[in-house]
Design a protein around this motif. Structure first.
Motif, PDB file in Angstrom:
ATOM      1  N   ALA A 184       0.850  -1.197   0.000  1.00 35.51           N
ATOM      2  CA  ALA A 184       0.000   0.000   0.000  1.00 35.51           C
ATOM      3  C   ALA A 184       0.882   1.242   0.000  1.00 35.51           C
ATOM      4  CB  ALA A 184      -0.928  -0.007   1.212  1.00 35.51           C
ATOM      5  N   HIS A 185       1.434   1.555  -1.172  1.00 31.37           N
ATOM      6  CA  HIS A 185       2.242   2.767  -1.311  1.00 31.37           C
ATOM      7  C   HIS A 185       1.885   3.424  -2.634  1.00 31.37           C
ATOM      8  CE1 HIS A 185       5.574   5.560  -1.612  1.00 31.37           C
ATOM      9  NE2 HIS A 185       5.851   5.312  -0.339  1.00 31.37           N
ATOM     10  N   PRO A 186       1.585   4.725  -2.637  1.00 33.02           N
ATOM     11  CA  PRO A 186       1.084   5.382  -3.854  1.00 33.02           C
ATOM     12  C   PRO A 186       2.084   5.411  -5.007  1.00 33.02           C
ATOM     13  CG  PRO A 186       1.565   7.010  -2.145  1.00 33.02           C
ATOM     14  CD  PRO A 186       1.654   5.671  -1.492  1.00 33.02           C
ATOM     15  N   ASP A 187       3.379   5.257  -4.740  1.00 29.48           N
ATOM     16  CA  ASP A 187       4.367   5.302  -5.812  1.00 29.48           C
ATOM     17  C   ASP A 187       4.412   4.008  -6.627  1.00 29.48           C
ATOM     18  OD1 ASP A 187       4.979   7.822  -5.004  1.00 29.48           O
ATOM     19  OD2 ASP A 187       6.907   7.327  -4.096  1.00 29.48           O
ATOM     20  N   TRP A 188       3.808   2.951  -6.101  1.00 27.26           N
ATOM     21  CA  TRP A 188       3.714   1.680  -6.815  1.00 27.26           C
ATOM     22  C   TRP A 188       2.268   1.529  -7.258  1.00 27.26           C
ATOM     23  CZ3 TRP A 188       8.059  -1.622  -7.316  1.00 27.26           C
ATOM     24  CH2 TRP A 188       9.208  -1.160  -6.654  1.00 27.26           C
ATOM     25  N   ARG A 189       2.037   1.507  -8.556  1.00 37.89           N
ATOM     26  CA  ARG A 189       0.657   1.620  -9.022  1.00 37.89           C
ATOM     27  C   ARG A 189       0.409   0.714 -10.229  1.00 37.89           C
ATOM     28  NH1 ARG A 189      -0.002   5.330 -13.152  1.00 37.89           N
ATOM     29  NH2 ARG A 189       1.864   6.389 -13.893  1.00 37.89           N
ATOM     30  N   ALA A 190      -0.801   0.854 -10.792  1.00 40.04           N
ATOM     31  CA  ALA A 190      -1.217   0.039 -11.948  1.00 40.04           C
ATOM     32  C   ALA A 190      -1.087  -1.445 -11.626  1.00 40.04           C
ATOM     33  CB  ALA A 190      -0.416   0.408 -13.193  1.00 40.04           C
ATOM     34  N   TRP A 191      -1.606  -1.832 -10.482  1.00 40.97           N
ATOM     35  CA  TRP A 191      -1.525  -3.231 -10.055  1.00 40.97           C
ATOM     36  C   TRP A 191      -2.376  -4.117 -10.963  1.00 40.97           C
ATOM     37  CZ3 TRP A 191       1.702  -5.074  -6.342  1.00 40.97           C
ATOM     38  CH2 TRP A 191       2.302  -4.117  -5.491  1.00 40.97           C
ATOM     39  N   SER A 192      -1.881  -5.331 -11.203  1.00 44.33           N
ATOM     40  CA  SER A 192      -2.635  -6.329 -11.951  1.00 44.33           C
ATOM     41  C   SER A 192      -2.188  -7.708 -11.490  1.00 44.33           C
ATOM     42  CB  SER A 192      -2.414  -6.175 -13.462  1.00 44.33           C
ATOM     43  OG  SER A 192      -1.051  -6.419 -13.788  1.00 44.33           O
ATOM     44  N   VAL A 193      -2.879  -8.730 -11.960  1.00 47.40           N
ATOM     45  CA  VAL A 193      -2.515 -10.111 -11.632  1.00 47.40           C
ATOM     46  C   VAL A 193      -2.419 -10.898 -12.934  1.00 47.40           C
ATOM     47  CG1 VAL A 193      -3.186 -12.222 -10.435  1.00 47.40           C
ATOM     48  CG2 VAL A 193      -3.631  -9.991  -9.376  1.00 47.40           C
ATOM     49  N   LYS A 194      -1.283 -11.581 -13.138  1.00 50.76           N
ATOM     50  CA  LYS A 194      -1.079 -12.406 -14.326  1.00 50.76           C
ATOM     51  C   LYS A 194      -0.653 -13.796 -13.863  1.00 50.76           C
ATOM     52  CE  LYS A 194       0.511  -8.389 -16.979  1.00 50.76           C
ATOM     53  NZ  LYS A 194       1.614  -7.797 -17.769  1.00 50.76           N
ATOM     54  N   GLY A 195      -1.486 -14.778 -14.183  1.00 49.59           N
ATOM     55  CA  GLY A 195      -1.160 -16.138 -13.771  1.00 49.59           C
ATOM     56  C   GLY A 195      -1.050 -16.307 -12.273  1.00 49.59           C
TER      57      GLY A 195
END
Length: 221
Positions: free
Chosen positions: A102-113
């Motif tokens: 939970a940090h705003p500088d790490w973004r565009a989260w997704s899940v692949k496999g």
């Protein structure tokens, strides 16, 4: 020098990193690695981790990769008459991590496999180095990579701006065993193959061992 070329243009070639026999052996190992055009998370396999270490120690590659960097990803691409595609001009922005933070500088989260992927901050993206290792000849008819020199210095480039920069792009033909050093922030695309050949590439990504804000890469080698 490769390191100087990477810093200036965002990419550089190192020829004959592997011998033809080594490329053939690697191709045999990768046979059946995927039923489609590629595979992810190969870096978790022992042979792939060993190859990453070899690349990191290679005298022409090591200064650009960094002796303290870890391999955080290895992708396998196989383009052929059966599996043929094009990729629009883009930057590589998403990378696998162990868990979501939970940090705003790490973004565009997704899940692949089942694996979380995230877009790191620009300061981290600028530290990453990709090594594209070619196992086959790659000429104009084989769907080569095209790159836009110098765009790795522009941060995150908006899609429309990326398209407008395409007139400055250059093709990246290769011979078996050649390695392309490339900053993931460099704008690049891939054209469709027009012949009946096969273009197999292993793309390693190296980066800082301990990224900030408590983030952990999914796998490291």
């Amino acid at each position: 020098m490769p390191t100087e070329d990477v810093e200036r243009a965002g990419f550089a070639w190192v020829k004959a990193v592997l011998s033809p026999d080594e490329c053939t052996a690697l191709g045999g190992r990768l046979h059946g690695a995927s039923s489609g055009p590629g595979a992810r998370e190969l870096i978790s396999q022992g042979w792939c981790a060993a190859l990453a270490d070899r690349l990191r120690r290679h005298p022409a590659l090591s200064p650009a990769i960094g002796s303290d960097a870890v391999a955080l990803q290895c992708l396998f691409f196989e383009k052929s008459a059966e599996h043929n595609w094009l990729v629009a001009v883009h930057q590589d922005l998403g990378f696998p991590v162990h868990e979501r933070v939970a940090h705003p500088d790490w973004r565009a989260w997704s899940v692949k496999g089942g694996t979380p992927y995230v877009q790191p901050p620009v300061a981290v993206l600028e530290q990453l180095m990709a090594v594209r290792l070619h196992l086959d000849p790659c000429g104009p008819e084989d769907g080569p990579l095209w790159v836009v020199p110098g765009t790795h210095r522009q941060g995150i480039v908006a899609p429309q701006a990326a398209v407008e920069l395409r007139p400055h792009e250059l093709p990246c033909p290769a011979q078996p065993g050649d390695a392309l050093l490339m900053r993931p922030l460099l704008l690049h695309r891939s054209s469709k193959a027009t012949g009946q050949s096969r273009r197999r590439v292993l793309q390693f990504v190296f980066g800082p061992r301990h990224p900030p804000h408590g983030v952990r890469w999914r796998h490291t080698a």
